[in-house]
Design an enzyme around this catalytic site. Structure first.
Site, mmCIF file in Angstrom:
data_model
loop_
_atom_site.group_PDB
_atom_site.id
_atom_site.type_symbol
_atom_site.label_atom_id
_atom_site.label_comp_id
_atom_site.label_asym_id
_atom_site.label_seq_id
_atom_site.Cartn_x
_atom_site.Cartn_y
_atom_site.Cartn_z
ATOM 1 N N ASN A 1 0.821 -1.321 0.018
ATOM 2 C CA ASN A 1 0.031 -0.012 0.139
ATOM 3 C C ASN A 1 0.762 1.256 0.075
ATOM 4 O O ASN A 1 0.474 2.074 -0.705
ATOM 5 C CB ASN A 1 -0.730 -0.085 1.303
ATOM 6 C CG ASN A 1 -2.139 -0.955 1.023
ATOM 7 O OD1 ASN A 1 -2.088 -2.148 1.302
ATOM 8 N ND2 ASN A 1 -3.264 -0.042 0.505
ATOM 9 N N TYR A 2 1.949 1.210 0.986
ATOM 10 C CA TYR A 2 2.898 2.409 1.048
ATOM 11 C C TYR A 2 3.553 2.586 -0.142
ATOM 12 O O TYR A 2 3.796 3.801 -0.698
ATOM 13 C CB TYR A 2 3.589 2.334 2.038
ATOM 14 C CG TYR A 2 2.824 2.868 3.585
ATOM 15 C CD1 TYR A 2 2.615 4.261 3.712
ATOM 16 C CD2 TYR A 2 1.865 1.936 4.184
ATOM 17 C CE1 TYR A 2 1.319 4.679 4.651
ATOM 18 C CE2 TYR A 2 1.289 2.229 5.250
ATOM 19 C CZ TYR A 2 0.952 3.708 5.585
ATOM 20 O OH TYR A 2 0.224 4.017 6.479
ATOM 21 N N HIS A 3 3.980 1.380 -0.875
ATOM 22 C CA HIS A 3 4.589 1.351 -1.973
ATOM 23 C C HIS A 3 3.841 2.286 -3.131
ATOM 24 O O HIS A 3 4.193 3.066 -3.871
ATOM 25 C CB HIS A 3 4.948 0.165 -2.630
ATOM 26 C CG HIS A 3 5.405 -0.006 -3.990
ATOM 27 N ND1 HIS A 3 6.785 0.079 -4.214
ATOM 28 C CD2 HIS A 3 4.717 -0.323 -5.172
ATOM 29 C CE1 HIS A 3 6.926 0.093 -5.562
ATOM 30 N NE2 HIS A 3 5.784 -0.201 -6.026
ATOM 31 N N TYR B 1 -3.097 1.002 14.185
ATOM 32 C CA TYR B 1 -1.635 1.513 14.446
ATOM 33 C C TYR B 1 -1.393 1.508 15.824
ATOM 34 O O TYR B 1 -1.229 0.611 16.673
ATOM 35 C CB TYR B 1 -1.537 2.738 13.636
ATOM 36 C CG TYR B 1 -1.310 2.693 12.204
ATOM 37 C CD1 TYR B 1 -1.131 1.474 11.666
ATOM 38 C CD2 TYR B 1 -0.933 3.772 11.292
ATOM 39 C CE1 TYR B 1 -0.913 1.361 10.105
ATOM 40 C CE2 TYR B 1 -0.589 3.639 9.900
ATOM 41 C CZ TYR B 1 -0.718 2.363 9.337
ATOM 42 O OH TYR B 1 -0.390 2.212 8.021
#
Ligand code: CA
Length: 653
Positions: A288-290, A445
């Site tokens: 996702n962060y990629h 988180y």
């Protein structure tokens, strides 16, 4: 007594309203470069001390300004929204905002922040809830509602809330408040979305000349603060830099604008070489962060192009982003989902197709990107099937790019950052539209100890498909690649991960006849304890456990099924759960094959992971042959499937 309290309350709120109207003076214009072309009149009026008129002139300037373009929500986009029905969720956000009911985070519902907005309210002790309140996501929804309905109440309320936020969250109010309201990532969210919101309300009568200066001064303070306080965390830094570029390009009339743009550009040019591996993966190793990083890099590029400053980024920058998109294609399944490794959530096809549009627009000549942007209608699939991103340690076994494919993505990586987990060796297996073994996901988180405990439970090694010693978390370290070889009938991966003190996990995965997998796990070293090879299935798989054959198979009535069987180890059920979205979880089947390791002799497991068509599981037996010597990397085994024998003899490393 009661009356006097009401009276005091009235006076206080009257004073608060008064306090919002700050008198204009010369310093009100300090952030502006009054020599900027187009501001000649404003400059003259300021020099003459006619600040009210100068502010009016400045507002006129912004209302007539056409040369500055955003990637979305430019003033001329309004025409597409007038009278158009907005998505229900957008209207809900806008209308509830009028009542000061905000949804700070999509993992939770709406909370009432009070008539007199309490920006410090912390209804659930999840840090994201307090952080993301300050992203004021609902302001843009209010702007869209204003465009759509033309109802002034949205503009009036937005101006009120903007002022309220500025007045009640001054930098330095308290260390606690600064930590949330002034965290650079949150500021950058505001700096990014405020230009669009600005465009939506700019022509409203509630957007007064006085308010314009309040807005510009606050914006100036916020963007400048980011530039002076960039994060050290990977994707946060990227987001902040990109948004400072937006700030610099959107308000070129501000003295600091060029410095913002140049600073953001220089951070991005530096970080793209640091954060992106040669194979195209972003170093936090979360799919996702990629993808978010791709969007960041392209957004900054597009923003500078619109501002006529495209020379800010060299050709190598574009090439790297293109490689990143190809990495996404490599770790994706044919339905556009991808493994939920690290901090990731379940993707969906429509959202991903949308995400591909600017990617394809940035690289119009890349036929592979076009293929995925057009849902396979144009362009062409990659020329390869199984493919490894060897620096990031993402290994994809694949027999097709189409919906009937079998695809396994296995992760054996270097240490990632915050968003990575102690999960080396884990994999997701997708066959003909079904992800049989979704990663557990992330769930939440950080926050208070209860929240942190929940996060830890999802990060554990034992909830991943890999080897554990005494169910403990592996140390986060770099997996070393021993072999990656692809062929027509056999793909072989072998890597070694120093999972525990004095215990290496050497895992080999064989993709046989482009159909099924054999996994050989070796535990090497003098550590002792209980070894386990864990597997987790999808929540609806209704597995049948067979301790006699040491196997587990799914019971999908559509006949798309999976069998997992181990030659060694004792089968045991485990508790399991999976989270596809923030703060949602469902129970799911999980199991482990266990065996003790009592001395320094290496122990091994051989498992077969066998997708099959039908309602009846195949009968499989595994036998290691005489020539086999796993310590030397020589595998020689016979696998019998429904009476049919096959000898698999290969060098594992
Ligand atoms: Ca995980």
């Amino acid at each position: 007594m009661k009356k006097s309290i009401i009276l005091i309350g009235f006076i206080l709120s009257f004073l608060a309203t008064q306090a919002q109207e700050i008198k204009l003076d010369k310093t009100s214009f300090n952030a502006l470069d009054l020599t900027y072309p187009g501001l000649e009149q404003v400059n003259k009026l300021v020099n003459n001390g006619d600040y009210e008129k100068a502010a009016q002139q400045l507002l006129q300037y912004y209302r007539n300004r056409t040369k500055v373009k955003l990637t979305e929500y430019n003033p001329d986009d309004k025409i597409r929204y007038i009278g158009k029905q907005l998505p229900e969720a957008t209207m809900e956000k806008a209308d509830k905002a009028l009542l000061h009911q905000f949804q700070p985070h999509k993992g939770y519902g709406y909370f009432d922040y009070g008539k007199d907005i309490n920006w410090q309210l912390w209804p659930v002790k999840d840090n994201e809830v307090r952080w993301q309140l300050h992203r004021v996501y609902w302001w843009q929804s209010m702007g869209l509602a204003y465009w759509s309905t033309g109802d002034e109440k949205y503009a009036k309320e937005w101006v009120f809330q903007f002022r309220d936020w500025v007045r009640k969250n001054p930098l330095g109010l308290s260390a606690d408040n600064d930590m949330y309201a002034w965290r650079p990532l949150e500021i950058s969210e505001r700096v990014q979305s405020l230009p669009g919101t600005f465009n939506m309300f700019l022509y409203s009568p509630s957007f007064t000349p006085q308010f314009l200066l309040e807005f510009l001064n606050s914006y100036n303070e916020q963007a400048s603060y980011i530039q002076a306080h960039y994060s050290t965390v990977g994707n946060h830094l990227l987001f902040e830099a990109q948004r400072v570029v937006t700030a610099g390009c959107f308000f070129p009339e501000l003295k600091n604008a060029e410095s913002w743009r140049k600073s953001g550009v220089s951070v991005l040019n530096r970080e793209i070489t640091k954060q992106v591996y040669p194979d195209g993966m972003q170093f936090e190793l979360s799919p996702n962060y990629h993808n978010a990083a791709i969007d960041i890099f392209l957004n900054a590029l597009r923003t500078t192009q619109l501002a006529g400053e495209e020379d800010d980024f060299p050709a190598s920058y574009k090439k790297t982003v293109e490689n990143m998109i190809l990495a996404t294609i490599n770790f994706s399944f044919p339905d556009y989902t991808f493994p939920m490794f690290g901090d990731s959530w379940l993707a969906n096809k429509q959202a991903m197709l949308k995400e591909y549009q600017p990617w394809a627009a940035a690289f119009p000549d890349n036929q592979v990107i076009r293929y995925f942007a057009t849902d396979h209608q144009q362009g062409s699939a990659p020329s390869y099937l199984s493919h490894a991103l060897t620096t990031a340690g993402f290994y994809t076994f694949r027999n097709s790019w189409e919906n009937n494919a079998t695809v396994m993505v296995l992760k054996a990586s270097p240490p990632g950052e915050f968003h990575a987990q102690p999960d080396n060796g884990t994999f997701e297996l997708w066959v003909k539209g079904r992800d049989f073994t979704p990663d557990a996901g992330v769930y939440v988180y950080s926050g208070d100890s209860a929240i942190n405990k929940l996060r830890e439970s999802y990060r554990q090694t034992r909830v991943h498909q890999t080897l554990t010693l005494d169910d403990q978390n592996m140390v986060i370290t770099k997996a070393a690649l021993n072999k990656w070889e692809t062929g027509k009938d056999l793909d072989v991966l072998t890597y070694t991960n120093p999972s525990y003190k004095n215990l290496d996990h050497k895992r080999s995965v064989l993709f046989i006849d482009q159909k099924y997998f054999v996994i050989i796990d070796q535990a090497i070293g003098n550590a002792t304890g209980n070894l386990g090879i864990h597997f987790q299935l999808k929540e609806d798989s209704q597995p049948v456990f067979d301790t006699k054959s040491n196997s587990v198979h799914t019971s999908y009535t559509d006949g798309n099924n999976l069998l997992i069987q181990s030659l060694t180890g004792k089968l045991k059920e485990e508790p399991g759960k999976v989270s596809y979205a923030y703060r949602t979880e469902v129970p799911r089947p999980a199991f482990v094959f266990e065996k003790p390791k009592a001395d320094d002799k290496p122990q091994y497991f051989i498992s077969v992971v066998y997708p099959y068509d039908g309602l009846k599981a195949p009968e499989i037996s595994l036998q290691e042959n005489k020539g086999s010597n796993l310590e030397k990397g020589q595998l020689d085994m016979t696998i019998t499937i429904n009476g049919k024998k096959k000898v698999i003899a290969t060098q594992l490393n």
